[in-house]
Design a protein around this motif. Structure first.
Motif, PDB file in Angstrom:
ATOM      1  N   ARG A  80       0.841  -1.201   0.000  1.00 24.16           N
ATOM      2  CA  ARG A  80       0.000   0.000   0.000  1.00 24.16           C
ATOM      3  C   ARG A  80       0.876   1.252   0.000  1.00 24.16           C
ATOM      4  O   ARG A  80       2.011   1.228   0.472  1.00 24.16           O
ATOM      5  CB  ARG A  80      -0.877   0.009   1.245  1.00 24.16           C
ATOM      6  N   SER A  81       0.318   2.357  -0.531  1.00 27.61           N
ATOM      7  CA  SER A  81       1.073   3.610  -0.580  1.00 27.61           C
ATOM      8  C   SER A  81       1.363   4.094   0.842  1.00 27.61           C
ATOM      9  O   SER A  81       0.493   4.052   1.709  1.00 27.61           O
ATOM     10  CB  SER A  81       0.276   4.677  -1.326  1.00 27.61           C
ATOM     11  N   ARG A  82       2.597   4.562   1.050  1.00 26.10           N
ATOM     12  CA  ARG A  82       3.025   5.050   2.353  1.00 26.10           C
ATOM     13  C   ARG A  82       3.746   6.377   2.195  1.00 26.10           C
ATOM     14  O   ARG A  82       4.237   6.682   1.126  1.00 26.10           O
ATOM     15  CB  ARG A  82       4.026   4.070   2.990  1.00 26.10           C
ATOM     16  N   CYS A  83       3.840   7.105   3.299  1.00 26.78           N
ATOM     17  CA  CYS A  83       4.700   8.279   3.311  1.00 26.78           C
ATOM     18  C   CYS A  83       6.136   7.791   3.215  1.00 26.78           C
ATOM     19  O   CYS A  83       6.548   6.945   4.007  1.00 26.78           O
ATOM     20  CB  CYS A  83       4.493   9.070   4.599  1.00 26.78           C
ATOM     21  N   PRO A  84       6.911   8.291   2.247  1.00 21.63           N
ATOM     22  CA  PRO A  84       8.281   7.788   2.113  1.00 21.63           C
ATOM     23  C   PRO A  84       9.145   8.122   3.328  1.00 21.63           C
ATOM     24  O   PRO A  84      10.155   7.463   3.576  1.00 21.63           O
ATOM     25  CB  PRO A  84       8.791   8.491   0.847  1.00 21.63           C
ATOM     26  N   GLN A  85       8.746   9.131   4.111  1.00 21.77           N
ATOM     27  CA  GLN A  85       9.551   9.562   5.249  1.00 21.77           C
ATOM     28  C   GLN A  85       9.249   8.734   6.506  1.00 21.77           C
ATOM     29  O   GLN A  85      10.129   8.104   7.073  1.00 21.77           O
ATOM     30  CB  GLN A  85       9.278  11.053   5.515  1.00 21.77           C
ATOM     31  N   CYS A  86       7.964   8.719   6.932  1.00 23.13           N
ATOM     32  CA  CYS A  86       7.624   8.067   8.211  1.00 23.13           C
ATOM     33  C   CYS A  86       6.918   6.734   8.017  1.00 23.13           C
ATOM     34  O   CYS A  86       6.562   6.086   8.997  1.00 23.13           O
ATOM     35  CB  CYS A  86       6.780   9.008   9.081  1.00 23.13           C
ATOM     36  N   GLN A  87       6.694   6.301   6.777  1.00 21.90           N
ATOM     37  CA  GLN A  87       6.092   5.000   6.470  1.00 21.90           C
ATOM     38  C   GLN A  87       4.629   4.914   6.895  1.00 21.90           C
ATOM     39  O   GLN A  87       4.066   3.823   6.968  1.00 21.90           O
ATOM     40  CB  GLN A  87       6.887   3.838   7.126  1.00 21.90           C
ATOM     41  N   ARG A  88       4.016   6.039   7.218  1.00 17.46           N
ATOM     42  CA  ARG A  88       2.605   6.014   7.606  1.00 17.46           C
ATOM     43  C   ARG A  88       1.759   5.672   6.381  1.00 17.46           C
ATOM     44  O   ARG A  88       1.864   6.341   5.354  1.00 17.46           O
ATOM     45  CB  ARG A  88       2.240   7.404   8.126  1.00 17.46           C
ATOM     46  N   PRO A  89       0.885   4.619   6.480  1.00 15.75           N
ATOM     47  CA  PRO A  89       0.066   4.284   5.308  1.00 15.75           C
ATOM     48  C   PRO A  89      -0.871   5.430   4.960  1.00 15.75           C
ATOM     49  O   PRO A  89      -1.344   6.140   5.843  1.00 15.75           O
ATOM     50  CB  PRO A  89      -0.740   3.055   5.749  1.00 15.75           C
ATOM     51  N   ILE A  90      -1.135   5.611   3.661  1.00 16.19           N
ATOM     52  CA  ILE A  90      -2.033   6.677   3.223  1.00 16.19           C
ATOM     53  C   ILE A  90      -3.458   6.144   3.237  1.00 16.19           C
ATOM     54  O   ILE A  90      -3.758   5.132   2.607  1.00 16.19           O
ATOM     55  CB  ILE A  90      -1.619   7.174   1.820  1.00 16.19           C
ATOM     56  N   ARG A  91      -4.329   6.790   4.012  1.00 12.04           N
ATOM     57  CA  ARG A  91      -5.708   6.315   4.152  1.00 12.04           C
ATOM     58  C   ARG A  91      -6.536   6.737   2.935  1.00 12.04           C
ATOM     59  O   ARG A  91      -6.159   7.663   2.213  1.00 12.04           O
ATOM     60  CB  ARG A  91      -6.322   6.894   5.423  1.00 12.04           C
ATOM     61  N   ALA A  92      -7.676   6.049   2.790  1.00  9.71           N
ATOM     62  CA  ALA A  92      -8.533   6.295   1.613  1.00  9.71           C
ATOM     63  C   ALA A  92      -8.932   7.769   1.526  1.00  9.71           C
ATOM     64  O   ALA A  92      -8.873   8.368   0.454  1.00  9.71           O
ATOM     65  CB  ALA A  92      -9.772   5.417   1.679  1.00  9.71           C
ATOM     66  N   LEU A  93      -9.285   8.364   2.663  1.00  8.75           N
ATOM     67  CA  LEU A  93      -9.743   9.760   2.648  1.00  8.75           C
ATOM     68  C   LEU A  93      -8.607  10.729   2.311  1.00  8.75           C
ATOM     69  O   LEU A  93      -8.857  11.852   1.893  1.00  8.75           O
ATOM     70  CB  LEU A  93     -10.322  10.130   4.012  1.00  8.75           C
ATOM     71  N   GLU A  94      -7.380  10.290   2.520  1.00 10.93           N
ATOM     72  CA  GLU A  94      -6.233  11.154   2.203  1.00 10.93           C
ATOM     73  C   GLU A  94      -5.800  10.971   0.756  1.00 10.93           C
ATOM     74  O   GLU A  94      -4.798  11.524   0.333  1.00 10.93           O
ATOM     75  CB  GLU A  94      -5.056  10.826   3.134  1.00 10.93           C
ATOM     76  N   ASN A  95      -6.559  10.162   0.019  1.00 11.84           N
ATOM     77  CA  ASN A  95      -6.182   9.817  -1.351  1.00 11.84           C
ATOM     78  C   ASN A  95      -7.151  10.400  -2.369  1.00 11.84           C
ATOM     79  O   ASN A  95      -7.161   9.998  -3.524  1.00 11.84           O
ATOM     80  CB  ASN A  95      -6.153   8.281  -1.478  1.00 11.84           C
ATOM     81  N   VAL A  96      -8.007  11.335  -1.938  1.00 15.58           N
ATOM     82  CA  VAL A  96      -8.957  11.958  -2.857  1.00 15.58           C
ATOM     83  C   VAL A  96      -8.178  12.936  -3.737  1.00 15.58           C
ATOM     84  O   VAL A  96      -7.437  13.777  -3.218  1.00 15.58           O
ATOM     85  CB  VAL A  96     -10.063  12.716  -2.082  1.00 15.58           C
ATOM     86  N   PRO A  97      -8.315  12.826  -5.082  1.00 11.55           N
ATOM     87  CA  PRO A  97      -7.511  13.693  -5.952  1.00 11.55           C
ATOM     88  C   PRO A  97      -7.653  15.174  -5.611  1.00 11.55           C
ATOM     89  O   PRO A  97      -8.757  15.646  -5.360  1.00 11.55           O
ATOM     90  CB  PRO A  97      -8.075  13.403  -7.352  1.00 11.55           C
ATOM     91  N   ILE A  98      -6.552  15.887  -5.602  1.00  9.60           N
ATOM     92  CA  ILE A  98      -6.434  17.335  -5.381  1.00  9.60           C
ATOM     93  C   ILE A  98      -6.986  17.771  -4.018  1.00  9.60           C
ATOM     94  O   ILE A  98      -6.279  18.444  -3.258  1.00  9.60           O
ATOM     95  CB  ILE A  98      -7.110  18.150  -6.518  1.00  9.60           C
ATOM     96  N   LEU A  99      -8.245  17.358  -3.663  1.00 11.73           N
ATOM     97  CA  LEU A  99      -8.862  17.828  -2.416  1.00 11.73           C
ATOM     98  C   LEU A  99      -8.020  17.437  -1.207  1.00 11.73           C
ATOM     99  O   LEU A  99      -7.792  18.252  -0.306  1.00 11.73           O
ATOM    100  CB  LEU A  99     -10.282  17.258  -2.275  1.00 11.73           C
ATOM    101  N   SER A 100      -7.529  16.176  -1.185  1.00 13.23           N
ATOM    102  CA  SER A 100      -6.731  15.744  -0.031  1.00 13.23           C
ATOM    103  C   SER A 100      -5.468  16.587   0.092  1.00 13.23           C
ATOM    104  O   SER A 100      -5.072  16.970   1.192  1.00 13.23           O
ATOM    105  CB  SER A 100      -6.349  14.271  -0.163  1.00 13.23           C
TER     106      SER A 100
END
Ligand SMILES: [Zn+2]
Length: 287
Positions: free
Chosen positions: A68-88
């Protein structure tokens, strides 16, 4: 049948194309980020096999979906709500909610660009079969350009399917007749191949990659050989302007190769959408 669906959509076709473009743009971001890594891993595996090294067994599986997509820095997984195009991106103010690291502006930029190009494509070609096929063309060109700009690779996994698809869509003559498409594919490849070898003979340098030949072959397959001079001229003009601007603004070393793929892709896209107008500039008397 596609034309009927298009007619029923009526005034909704453009907003739907825009939202669809945002979602596809989000997926293209994944392709741009992950396909080069997948290719490098594949090449490493092949190289190890040739050199008879042990395969690297410690690496986790990596494709377009896993991990799953993660923050490359802290490895925090990216949640569905944080994956909304542009708005997130706007809502998070361009920062990872876990560690505050800046998220690249390239993500919302690719989403916005895809949405814009999808809207223009449907506006110009309509929501019928030509318009929908042109959306596929647009999406592959955006992914290929993004990868070329970041890594100077133009993966066969994008250029070759685009070439085959261009020949297939022109069996019924969607964008050009089949004969022009076949000649366009061969002539597109040959033109850049000749320029490449001529340039190398004259200067001893390699001005572009083999991926560029395949990309121009694909553009020739979609648009026919008649479009190739316009595409090459447009791509060279824009490439020269951007290249000179980069050298002046950033003091960029003029010996660092500037990827040609994004300019070819942009020129090819313009030629597909406004090809008749562009060709009329060139051959005012017609063929
Ligand atoms: Zn983070």
């Amino acid at each position: 049948m596609l034309a009927d669906i298009g007619a029923q959509l009526g005034g909704w076709a453009l907003p739907i194309a825009g939202v669809f473009g945002l979602l596809i743009g989000s997926f293209l971001n994944v392709v741009i980020a992950r396909l080069p890594v997948m290719l490098e891993r594949e090449w490493e595996t092949e190289a190890r096999a040739i050199l008879e090294h042990e395969p690297n067994s410690e690496r986790e599986h990596f494709d377009l979906i896993r991990p799953r997509s993660r923050c490359p820095q802290c490895q925090r997984p990216i949640r569905a709500l944080e994956n909304v195009p542009i708005l997130s991106f706007l809502f998070l103010r361009g920062r990872c909610p876990g560690c505050g690291t800046r998220i690249s502006w390239q993500y919302p930029a690719v989403e916005a660009l895809t949405a814009l190009l999808f809207v223009v494509t449907v506006w110009q070609l309509g929501p019928g079969s030509a318009g929908l096929l042109a959306l596929v063309f647009t999406a592959v060109l955006i992914a290929a350009s993004g990868i070329d700009a970041r890594t100077t690779l133009l993966p066969d996994q994008l250029t070759l399917p685009l070439l085959w698809l261009g020949l297939l869509v022109n069996i019924p003559g969607t964008f050009t007749d089949l004969q022009s498409a076949v000649i366009g594919a061969a002539a597109g490849y040959l033109t850049l191949w000749l320029i490449f070898h001529g340039f190398r003979l004259l200067t001893g340098k390699e001005g572009m990659g083999f991926g560029d030949f395949k990309l121009l072959a694909a553009l020739g397959a979609w648009l026919g050989w008649q479009a190739l001079p316009v595409i090459l001229l447009l791509a060279s003009l824009v490439g020269a302007v951007v290249g000179i601007a980069l050298i002046l603004l950033r003091g960029r070393d003029r010996n660092i190769p500037i990827p040609f793929g994004p300019y070819l892709a942009a020129a090819g896209w313009l030629a597909l959408i406004w090809g008749d107008e562009l060709l009329a500039l060139y051959f005012p008397q017609g063929f």
